[in-house]
Design an enzyme around this catalytic site. Structure first.
Site, PDB file in Angstrom:
ATOM      1  N   CYS A  39      53.082   7.058  19.696  1.00 32.52           N
ATOM      2  CA  CYS A  39      53.158   8.293  20.761  1.00 32.52           C
ATOM      3  C   CYS A  39      51.826   8.478  21.365  1.00 32.52           C
ATOM      4  CB  CYS A  39      53.467   9.443  19.861  1.00 32.52           C
ATOM      5  SG  CYS A  39      53.461  11.146  20.493  1.00 32.52           S
ATOM      6  N   GLU A  99      57.589   7.955  26.737  1.00 36.59           N
ATOM      7  CA  GLU A  99      57.619   6.810  26.145  1.00 36.59           C
ATOM      8  C   GLU A  99      57.825   5.809  27.613  1.00 36.59           C
ATOM      9  OE1 GLU A  99      56.136   4.129  24.550  1.00 36.59           O
ATOM     10  OE2 GLU A  99      56.741   5.557  22.975  1.00 36.59           O
TER      11      GLU A  99
END
Length: 233
Positions: free
Chosen positions: A2, A106
């Site tokens: 992340c 992402e």
């Protein structure tokens, strides 16, 4: 992993979900949060309940004395080793917290032509990232410094087609057990398959530090199907 996320939160909503104490304050929207910048973090309050505190994203252990440029990447902590790694084990034992996130990014594809995706809860409710925090001092200035890291683990089956890792996302009912409970390791597991929705966004988000307050960063790209209305801010 992340490495980029968003926080466009309201005090009233976080108060409801986390039982905040303290005076309400305005929470400026952030749409492209990158490591080493300040983020809003929920941690246990000494007098009970929880408090919302700004922290540096990228944990700096209290014993770290070298310059920042020598600090390894500490914006994520692996769930599998967080209890043993010297960088994180003290915080995991006694300084667990939650980072409320509106969503995270992402990327998929080959280097040089990666496609950014945005992930958020289908309901539009903030996500609760399992996190750790650390008090200390800035290794170069000596000023007080409070820092944090997001715990990441293996992706669930749905997320695996985008990336093999993902943040550990807690149910809000488990936030208290994560922060104060005796068995935090039991909560280090992938979320349910239906915990997230996804859509492709503009490559403008690739430029860290640019457009932090621009809500268009999370709008669906032209070729991406539109998300349900409740998922948008």
């Amino acid at each position: 992993m992340c490495g980029r996320f968003t926080q466009h939160l309201s005090w009233s909503e976080i108060h409801r979900l986390a039982g905040l104490i303290g005076r309400p304050r305005n929470l400026p929207p952030r749409f492209n949060i990158a490591p080493t910048t300040s983020v809003e973090v929920i941690r246990p309050a000494a007098e009970g309940g929880a408090e919302l505190v700004p922290m540096r994203w990228g944990l700096v252990p209290s014993w770290w004395k070298k310059p920042f440029k020598e600090l390894p990447a500490t914006f994520n902590a692996r769930a599998e080793t967080v209890a043993e790694k010297p960088m994180f084990r003290s915080a995991f034992k006694s300084r667990r917290c939650v980072i409320p996130a509106s969503g995270f990014y992402e990327w998929t594809g080959a280097p040089g032509s990666k496609t950014p995706h945005y992930f958020t809860a289908p309901s539009g409710e903030p996500l609760a990232f399992a996190a750790l925090w650390e008090p200390g001092t800035h290794p170069e200035t000596g000023e007080p410094l409070v820092s944090t890291t997001i715990v990441v683990g293996p992706a669930n089956g749905w997320m695996a087609c985008f990336h093999d890792r993902m943040p550990v996302i807690l149910g809000w009912r488990d936030a208290e057990a994560w922060m104060r409970g005796e068995d935090p390791s039991a909560l280090l597991k992938p979320p349910p398959e239906d915990a997230l929705r996804e859509w492709v966004v503009s490559t403008r988000v690739n430029r860290a530090g640019s457009g932090d307050d621009d809500p268009d960063l999370i709008s669906p790209a032209a070729a991406s199907p539109a998300p349900p209305a409740e998922a948008l801010p």
